[in-house]
Motif scaffolding. Structure first.
Motif, PDB file in Angstrom:
ATOM      1  N   ARG A  54      17.219 -36.454  -6.491  1.00 30.86           N
ATOM      2  CA  ARG A  54      18.138 -37.177  -7.374  1.00 30.86           C
ATOM      3  C   ARG A  54      19.554 -36.625  -7.231  1.00 30.86           C
ATOM      4  O   ARG A  54      20.528 -37.378  -7.139  1.00 30.86           O
ATOM      5  CB  ARG A  54      17.687 -37.051  -8.825  1.00 30.86           C
ATOM      6  N   GLY A  80      11.310 -33.904  -8.285  1.00 30.40           N
ATOM      7  CA  GLY A  80      12.221 -34.831  -7.622  1.00 30.40           C
ATOM      8  C   GLY A  80      13.673 -34.632  -8.006  1.00 30.40           C
ATOM      9  O   GLY A  80      14.535 -35.433  -7.622  1.00 30.40           O
ATOM     10  N   PRO A 124       9.076 -31.059  -3.321  1.00 25.15           N
ATOM     11  CA  PRO A 124       9.847 -31.939  -4.210  1.00 25.15           C
ATOM     12  C   PRO A 124       9.587 -31.752  -5.697  1.00 25.15           C
ATOM     13  O   PRO A 124      10.486 -31.978  -6.505  1.00 25.15           O
ATOM     14  CB  PRO A 124       9.454 -33.342  -3.743  1.00 25.15           C
TER      15      PRO A 124
END
Length: 255
Positions: A239, A235, A232
């Motif tokens: 998103r 992230g 990830p």
């Protein structure tokens, strides 16, 4: 002093309770959190604000717009999809300070894990591509992201693209698509990169939203599918997936 009944449902304000109220009667005090940076939203902000500042609101809007919407339509069978963007072979040292750092990645084990999904994609470098391809099962494909060269002085031609190995996913019925440049799926993306200064938790190699949208299209992803982001990092992929599948990437949360 403001009575609790005057505050209404504005969670950005603090409710004041009379001193003689029992602990069971005291409401839980909450603060709204920014949907982009996850910092607190100022109490003076509008009641419908989901971001803490204009900068975060604009960054969230740009990111969501670039993530786009699915080209494929769900066929009633949700797919298990996975994307892996590990440190490229020989570059793990660049992530030594990251919380998930675990040294060089075992790409053979990683590809075996990816092969258990209905569709998967793996980012790597042009230099490592021959070695990584030798570990892949039959039937894989290679797409190209033309990100532009990174300014540098070199005796050799500067690298300006990155391969994405992918397999499986969902085929798309061409008869159900609008025949336009916006809906055709292609295995090449030309999209330059710039420092993602507004992305919370950004790390080296974080992928832009336009790349994520292209990646999802490669796999024929649709709302209802499940996506595992195995590395990830910042992230950004999660998103983009939330925006792509029409979910709210980060609703205001109580803290």
């Amino acid at each position: 002093m403001t009575a609790a009944s005057d505050v209404g449902h504005d969670s950005s304000r603090t409710t004041v309770v009379e001193p003689n109220a029992s602990p069971l009667q005291q409401p839980i005090q909450t603060r709204r959190m920014c949907a982009w940076c996850e910092g607190p939203i100022p109490t003076r902000a509008r009641r419908d604000s989901v971001c803490c500042s204009t900068r975060c609101r604009q960054a969230r809007h740009r990111f969501g717009r670039a993530a786009g919407k699915p080209v494929a339509e769900t066929d009633g069978r949700p797919l298990r999809l996975a994307y892996a963007d590990p440190p490229y072979p020989g570059t793990a040292r660049l992530y030594r300070g990251h919380r998930d750092y675990a040294g060089e990645v075992d790409h053979a084990a990683l590809i075996r894990r990816l092969s258990t999904y209905d569709g998967w994609a793996l980012s790597t470098s042009a230099a490592a591509l021959p070695a990584v391809l030798a570990l892949c099962p039959p039937g894989i494909r290679v797409a190209a992201w033309h990100r532009g060269e990174r300014p540098n002085v070199s005796r050799w031609p500067l690298n300006a693209w990155e391969p994405v190995i992918y397999s499986g996913g969902r085929p798309v019925d061409p008869s159900r698509l609008e025949q336009s440049l916006q809906t055709r799926r292609v295995d090449s993306l030309v999209h330059g990169v710039a420092p993602m200064t507004t992305l919370p938790g950004r790390v080296i190699g974080a992928k832009p939203a336009a790349f994520c949208r292209w990646l999802f299209d490669l796999l024929g992803a649709a709302p209802g599918d499940l996506l595992d982001d195995l590395f990830p990092g910042s992230g950004a992929v999660a998103r983009a997936w939330a925006a792509y599948t029409k979910a709210d990437p980060a609703k205001p949360r109580a803290a």
